[in-house]
Design an enzyme around this catalytic site. Structure first.
Site, PDB file in Angstrom:
ATOM      1  N   HIS A   1       0.921  -1.201  -0.173  1.00 40.55           N
ATOM      2  CA  HIS A   1      -0.184  -0.015   0.003  1.00 40.55           C
ATOM      3  C   HIS A   1       1.005   1.382   0.165  1.00 40.55           C
ATOM      4  O   HIS A   1       1.528   1.529   1.128  1.00 40.55           O
ATOM      5  CB  HIS A   1      -1.156  -0.037   1.187  1.00 40.55           C
ATOM      6  N   LEU A   2       1.160   1.959  -1.172  1.00 42.96           N
ATOM      7  CA  LEU A   2       1.685   3.165  -1.175  1.00 42.96           C
ATOM      8  C   LEU A   2       1.444   4.167  -0.286  1.00 42.96           C
ATOM      9  O   LEU A   2       0.317   4.451   0.226  1.00 42.96           O
ATOM     10  CB  LEU A   2       1.366   3.737  -2.578  1.00 42.96           C
ATOM     11  N   HIS A   3       2.504   4.733   0.406  1.00 45.05           N
ATOM     12  CA  HIS A   3       2.476   5.858   1.537  1.00 45.05           C
ATOM     13  C   HIS A   3       3.559   6.665   1.230  1.00 45.05           C
ATOM     14  O   HIS A   3       4.730   6.317   1.078  1.00 45.05           O
ATOM     15  CB  HIS A   3       2.327   5.150   2.761  1.00 45.05           C
ATOM     16  N   GLN A   4       3.245   8.063   1.142  1.00 47.97           N
ATOM     17  CA  GLN A   4       4.443   9.017   0.934  1.00 47.97           C
ATOM     18  C   GLN A   4       4.835   9.540   2.342  1.00 47.97           C
ATOM     19  O   GLN A   4       3.934  10.060   3.103  1.00 47.97           O
ATOM     20  CB  GLN A   4       4.170  10.039   0.042  1.00 47.97           C
TER      21      GLN A   4
END
Length: 186
Positions: free
Chosen positions: A143-146
């Site tokens: 799950h992408l997270h910046q």
């Protein structure tokens, strides 16, 4: 959270030899070491915390701001006080898979986070980035997270460099309230 500093040896069960080292005990970090809150697989139903957080209250989920396609949330295992992340609601692993609307929300939340962190804590600079894949250091690669990590002059001292330990001066709930209150109005 229990933090204690001592030069006394751990004498549980009679084990330990006194030496000259100071020890900062941070037992709450064991959850991170053991992989707590990490999904068991790549699907949203495999226990992805980034999929579960939006169903929580802002306080319980440590959510700072909700946008239409993404949200800003404090990191449970921060590098620095105020370390937060912009996360799309949709369970997607790669930046190139984001829709245009998701990309805009992640970018807008990142900019707003910088304003809030400067307002609330006087951050001097930021480390901002995405770790794409587990080989690139992503703890939750599915799950992408910046990350948005605030930085201050002199914030890196012997503790993280030599001791591999971060000293955080504020509880996450207090940090969440401070930043949520300082978040710029849309």
């Amino acid at each position: 959270m229990l933090i204690s500093m001592t030069s006394e040896p751990e004498l549980q069960n009679g084990v330990g030899v006194q030496d000259s080292f100071q020890r900062l005990w941070t037992p709450h970090r064991m959850a991170y070491i053991k992989g707590e809150n990490k999904p068991s697989g790549p699907e949203p139903t495999d226990g992805c915390p980034f999929c579960a957080i939006p169903a929580m209250t802002d306080e319980d989920g440590l959510i700072l701001r909700r946008a239409e396609h993404a949200y800003a949330v404090l990191n449970l295992y921060p590098y620095n006080g105020g370390h937060l992340m912009a996360v799309p609601y949709r369970h997607v692993a790669d930046y190139t898979e984001l829709t245009a609307a998701e990309t805009l929300d992640v970018a807008a939340l990142t900019k707003q986070a910088m304003v809030a962190l400067r307002t609330a804590s006087g951050a001097h600079g930021f480390n901002i980035g995405l770790n794409q894949g587990s080989v690139a250091g992503a703890g939750i690669a599915a799950h992408l997270h910046q990350h948005v990590v605030p930085r201050w002059g002199g914030d890196t001292n012997f503790m993280p460099v030599i001791g591999h330990t971060r000293v955080l001066p504020q509880l996450l709930a207090d940090t969440r309230k401070m930043l949520a209150d300082a978040w710029p109005v849309d």
